[in-house]
Design a protein around this motif. Structure first.
Motif, PDB file in Angstrom:
ATOM      1  N   ALA A 162      10.425  11.332  -2.436  1.00 21.78           N
ATOM      2  CA  ALA A 162      10.772  10.877  -3.708  1.00 21.78           C
ATOM      3  C   ALA A 162       9.195   9.902  -4.068  1.00 21.78           C
ATOM      4  O   ALA A 162       9.299   9.559  -5.318  1.00 21.78           O
ATOM      5  CB  ALA A 162      11.683   9.908  -3.737  1.00 21.78           C
ATOM      6  N   SER A 163       8.300   9.813  -3.272  1.00 13.51           N
ATOM      7  CA  SER A 163       6.922   9.088  -3.648  1.00 13.51           C
ATOM      8  C   SER A 163       5.894   9.895  -2.968  1.00 13.51           C
ATOM      9  O   SER A 163       4.986   9.343  -2.651  1.00 13.51           O
ATOM     10  CB  SER A 163       7.290   7.760  -2.608  1.00 13.51           C
ATOM     11  OG  SER A 163       7.495   8.141  -1.397  1.00 13.51           O
ATOM     12  N   GLU A 164       5.937  11.240  -3.228  1.00 14.27           N
ATOM     13  CA  GLU A 164       5.196  12.095  -2.752  1.00 14.27           C
ATOM     14  C   GLU A 164       3.680  11.706  -2.975  1.00 14.27           C
ATOM     15  O   GLU A 164       2.762  11.623  -2.164  1.00 14.27           O
ATOM     16  CB  GLU A 164       5.084  13.588  -3.837  1.00 14.27           C
ATOM     17  CG  GLU A 164       4.800  14.733  -3.018  1.00 14.27           C
ATOM     18  CD  GLU A 164       5.248  14.652  -1.775  1.00 14.27           C
ATOM     19  OE1 GLU A 164       4.713  14.581  -0.712  1.00 14.27           O
ATOM     20  OE2 GLU A 164       6.455  15.385  -1.642  1.00 14.27           O
ATOM     21  N   ALA A 171       7.804   3.464  -1.550  1.00 16.50           N
ATOM     22  CA  ALA A 171       6.682   3.901  -2.365  1.00 16.50           C
ATOM     23  C   ALA A 171       5.638   2.798  -2.468  1.00 16.50           C
ATOM     24  O   ALA A 171       4.422   3.132  -2.147  1.00 16.50           O
ATOM     25  CB  ALA A 171       6.891   4.468  -3.571  1.00 16.50           C
ATOM     26  N   LEU A 172       6.134   1.530  -2.657  1.00 19.84           N
ATOM     27  CA  LEU A 172       5.234   0.308  -3.047  1.00 19.84           C
ATOM     28  C   LEU A 172       4.489   0.081  -1.655  1.00 19.84           C
ATOM     29  O   LEU A 172       3.380  -0.220  -1.374  1.00 19.84           O
ATOM     30  CB  LEU A 172       5.830  -0.738  -3.574  1.00 19.84           C
ATOM     31  CG  LEU A 172       5.165  -1.956  -3.707  1.00 19.84           C
ATOM     32  CD1 LEU A 172       3.762  -1.740  -4.478  1.00 19.84           C
ATOM     33  CD2 LEU A 172       6.089  -2.974  -4.673  1.00 19.84           C
ATOM     34  N   ALA A 173       5.308   0.090  -0.491  1.00 21.77           N
ATOM     35  CA  ALA A 173       4.768  -0.168   1.029  1.00 21.77           C
ATOM     36  C   ALA A 173       3.678   0.860   1.205  1.00 21.77           C
ATOM     37  O   ALA A 173       2.786   0.596   1.826  1.00 21.77           O
ATOM     38  CB  ALA A 173       5.860  -0.026   1.821  1.00 21.77           C
ATOM     39  N   ALA A 174       3.942   2.097   0.799  1.00 19.88           N
ATOM     40  CA  ALA A 174       2.799   3.200   1.315  1.00 19.88           C
ATOM     41  C   ALA A 174       1.699   2.610   0.279  1.00 19.88           C
ATOM     42  O   ALA A 174       0.669   3.045   0.832  1.00 19.88           O
ATOM     43  CB  ALA A 174       3.616   4.594   0.732  1.00 19.88           C
ATOM     44  N   ARG A 175       1.856   2.264  -1.047  1.00 20.79           N
ATOM     45  CA  ARG A 175       0.632   2.066  -1.599  1.00 20.79           C
ATOM     46  C   ARG A 175      -0.352   0.816  -1.185  1.00 20.79           C
ATOM     47  O   ARG A 175      -1.389   0.954  -0.993  1.00 20.79           O
ATOM     48  CB  ARG A 175       1.132   1.803  -3.084  1.00 20.79           C
ATOM     49  CG  ARG A 175       0.276   2.327  -4.076  1.00 20.79           C
ATOM     50  CD  ARG A 175       1.194   2.612  -5.175  1.00 20.79           C
ATOM     51  NE  ARG A 175       1.804   1.592  -6.135  1.00 20.79           N
ATOM     52  CZ  ARG A 175       3.179   1.471  -6.517  1.00 20.79           C
ATOM     53  NH1 ARG A 175       3.821   2.703  -6.481  1.00 20.79           N
ATOM     54  NH2 ARG A 175       3.538   0.420  -7.207  1.00 20.79           N
ATOM     55  N   LEU A 176       0.735  -0.077  -0.560  1.00 21.52           N
ATOM     56  CA  LEU A 176       0.050  -1.269   0.134  1.00 21.52           C
ATOM     57  C   LEU A 176      -0.923  -0.869   1.358  1.00 21.52           C
ATOM     58  O   LEU A 176      -1.652  -1.359   1.764  1.00 21.52           O
ATOM     59  CB  LEU A 176       1.143  -2.437   0.210  1.00 21.52           C
ATOM     60  CG  LEU A 176       1.472  -2.956  -1.056  1.00 21.52           C
ATOM     61  CD1 LEU A 176       2.543  -3.796  -0.839  1.00 21.52           C
ATOM     62  CD2 LEU A 176       0.444  -3.770  -1.762  1.00 21.52           C
ATOM     63  N   GLU A 177      -0.244   0.281   2.000  1.00 22.65           N
ATOM     64  CA  GLU A 177      -0.955   0.629   3.372  1.00 22.65           C
ATOM     65  C   GLU A 177      -2.130   1.689   2.853  1.00 22.65           C
ATOM     66  O   GLU A 177      -3.160   1.431   3.530  1.00 22.65           O
ATOM     67  CB  GLU A 177      -0.033   1.734   4.006  1.00 22.65           C
ATOM     68  CG  GLU A 177       1.083   0.995   4.859  1.00 22.65           C
ATOM     69  CD  GLU A 177       0.414   0.872   6.238  1.00 22.65           C
ATOM     70  OE1 GLU A 177      -0.791   0.558   6.405  1.00 22.65           O
ATOM     71  OE2 GLU A 177       1.210   0.687   7.243  1.00 22.65           O
ATOM     72  N   ALA A 178      -1.998   2.184   1.557  1.00 19.09           N
ATOM     73  CA  ALA A 178      -3.370   2.890   1.364  1.00 19.09           C
ATOM     74  C   ALA A 178      -4.376   1.812   0.818  1.00 19.09           C
ATOM     75  O   ALA A 178      -5.487   1.954   1.461  1.00 19.09           O
ATOM     76  CB  ALA A 178      -2.865   3.698   0.081  1.00 19.09           C
ATOM     77  N   ALA A 179      -3.932   0.897   0.284  1.00 13.46           N
ATOM     78  CA  ALA A 179      -5.050  -0.228  -0.013  1.00 13.46           C
ATOM     79  C   ALA A 179      -5.253  -0.937   1.203  1.00 13.46           C
ATOM     80  O   ALA A 179      -6.569  -1.421   1.283  1.00 13.46           O
ATOM     81  CB  ALA A 179      -4.375  -1.302  -0.842  1.00 13.46           C
TER      82      ALA A 179
END
Lengths: 231, 231, 231, 231
Positions: free
Chosen positions: B14-16, B207-215
């Motif tokens: 869901a958060s590809e 998905a937001l947590a994944a984005r924060l990990e990418a950051a």
């Protein structure tokens, strides 16, 4: 000058009556004299097992509320002491008193257990870690004081006392060290997060926690008399 | 039928895009190729040490938020793994990279570190333990996926790669087991505390947590380029 | 003698550089001069709307963490000021700047917004209400200081300044009163829950909060330059 | 098919005995018959005032735990209803019964009050907002059910009943609407955050909360009989 006295001693002085109602509760005196009915002790044991679950939760919360690694590690040791040692000892001990683990886990939590444990957790969440540790102190330090006082009391009867092991455990070096550490932690946090202005509210919460501990002992006695408290 | 798929796999689907931005981040690819500048890795190491402190706090919170002894014990093991093992390894590892513990502790926390760690803690406090574990999953499970994927990638260069030890640690059995347990815990909690209606909000937080990990990875790269992010 | 100075003033003195980076941020100076690009302001407006949601959550948390009815009522007024007034004003204001409510709500939260809001909430949950209010002070009091300073600055240009309304709102009596109350509340709580020993940690959290506020302004400028920060 | 029944009705069915012990408690029956000793009612009034303080804290916590603005606003309305209306009514009402506000505030909180209020807050902090609202439901919805049932009961005597005003308030449209909204909120949250797997634990917490409410009524009766419960 009062500021130099240890926080724990000051809170005890400020809540004399409530403190005494806890540490010299009839339940404790009968336990030391060996005259406490076994049904009372069993009742206490079961509720104390249920209590320990929330006690471990409180120290988990303290890990979250820590300001540094040393604080986290002390809280972690108390989670471990509870989950790895105390709860296990309780189960063994209960078994020795004819109580199977399944039976303990199935028992409803008494209101006295709910009142003290949830009061502690609320203090810990509404306030900071010092509020949490102050609310826990009548338990953590109180048990050490009770056991040490009773061991030093000539009225205490150890020979043939079914509860000797209980007294010995809390009077023992290991538990007395935990209590000493807890008192030192109160002083350290009061220096770092407190100040005189904060004393009255800490003392009030300590007194209420002591009262809730006294109610916890009373539950052991009451239940046997009346059976009313049970679900 | 979708209900039978594991929660973790469903959240990834869901958060590809956000998920890929995390696990195949340029930082990770360069690390696997051995081309990552050392300054980037050092920057990451220091912030990851600061991250681990809050990671341990999150698992302390999970002890508090547990519904039963088994849940408490798993959270306790993760507090211990962090405080007793990971933080120690980090300090050793940092030392190997020329970073003294005092220097690490003195470093200001980057905004990327603050954003992810505090987001996780807020999800855990505003929601329940499942919300907490979902917000932690891009870290706990993500590192295992990253290391396993990179180890299986022919582009990865292990010979003479300064970061080989890092890849080996997260690709190793011990860490892969932690990730497997974390995925199983998500399913168990989703069965016991979730339901289809809850999936969209869990997936959005994932998905937001994944984005924060990418950051968080990006911070490692950016810092070196510009130095702008530093305090 | 220092103990008699107001807590807010002392925290400002102790974090001079971080505080200045916040209240005299380039974004603010350009806004007062009327030279701030509209795209920057729009970006700020949208993120500030998302910020206010968490700001209201923080004051809801303060209701929970209150020690008495007066404290609860002040927190309640701030929840109401945010949900009933500020969020509405923002939506009107955004509309005036060509931003529909649906568009604002659909915008992803920037990492700068996440970092500051979740840092505040974590301080509030890990610590007590004083920790929460200290973390909020660079926002609550900071906006009043910014607007008052800029209004008194001869460089500020009000005629034909598109941002005049914004400056007027925060320089106005109503908002200045909120800031005055917030400073008084810090003193009252520091007297009742604090003490000198607690000052260093409060000042450190205040400085970090000011830094995160400065990063929030920076986001408004950066975004336009690069677009990099967007999801 | 059961999934289509309202959550509240399902929880009542699942905790039949505990629910009945609460809503048909002897205290309530005597109140409706007008035979309840005034001392019992006064005792209840004072503790209910102390209860309301924590009730307002619980709704403040719900503001923090909200997922969207509509949820925040409903929680905010309940904080306001409690702090602006109910607590004021209680003080007026107590005054009518010869109890001055100072006397009420000075009264120690009974263990029954502590047990229920802190249980609710702990559920709200350990779990999510649905856990919080489920623990509050025996109070919020329970009072509406009690008043409506008693009003419809031919045994209820309104003429010359000193407690008529109390029954009228909770049976009135305004309060019945609050209860209806609370039930709708349970369904909405169960759809969005729940699922069948979660029902058993929600029902168990509902049953325990009902038991703690029954104990709250019992306190009113017990105190007069024995005076034992007082501090």
């Amino acid at each position: 000058m009062t500021a130099e006295r240890a926080l724990f001693a000051r809170m005890v002085s400020a809540s004399e009556e409530d403190w005494r109602a806890h540490i010299r509760h009839e339940f404790v005196m009968q336990l030391a004299a060996g005259t406490l009915p076994e049904a009372c002790f069993r009742r206490y044991l079961v509720q104390d097992y249920l209590f320990l679950v929330h006690f471990a939760r409180a120290w988990g919360l303290a890990v979250y509320k820590s300001d540094n690694l040393a604080e986290m590690r002390r809280a972690q040791r108390l989670v471990a002491a509870t989950l790895d040692v105390e709860i296990g000892l309780h189960i063994d001990y209960c078994r020795g008193w004819g109580l199977a683990e399944a039976a303990i886990a199935a028992e409803p939590e008494d209101r006295a257990t709910i009142a003290y444990t949830r009061f502690v957790l609320d203090r810990g969440l509404a306030g900071d870690r010092l509020d949490l540790e102050v609310a826990l102190a009548p338990c953590v330090v109180g048990y050490a004081v009770i056991a040490a006082e009773r061991m030093a009391d000539p009225q205490t009867r150890l020979d043939g006392n079914r509860y000797r092991e209980w007294l010995g455990m809390y009077a023992g070096d290991e538990y007395q060290d935990i209590a000493r550490e807890a008192k030192a932690a109160l002083d350290e946090q009061f220096a770092r997060r407190g100040g005189e202005g904060r004393f009255p509210s800490l003392a009030a919460n300590f007194a209420l926690a002591a009262r809730l501990e006294a109610a916890f002992w009373q539950m052991g006695l009451d239940d046997v008399r009346s059976g009313i408290q049970r679900k």
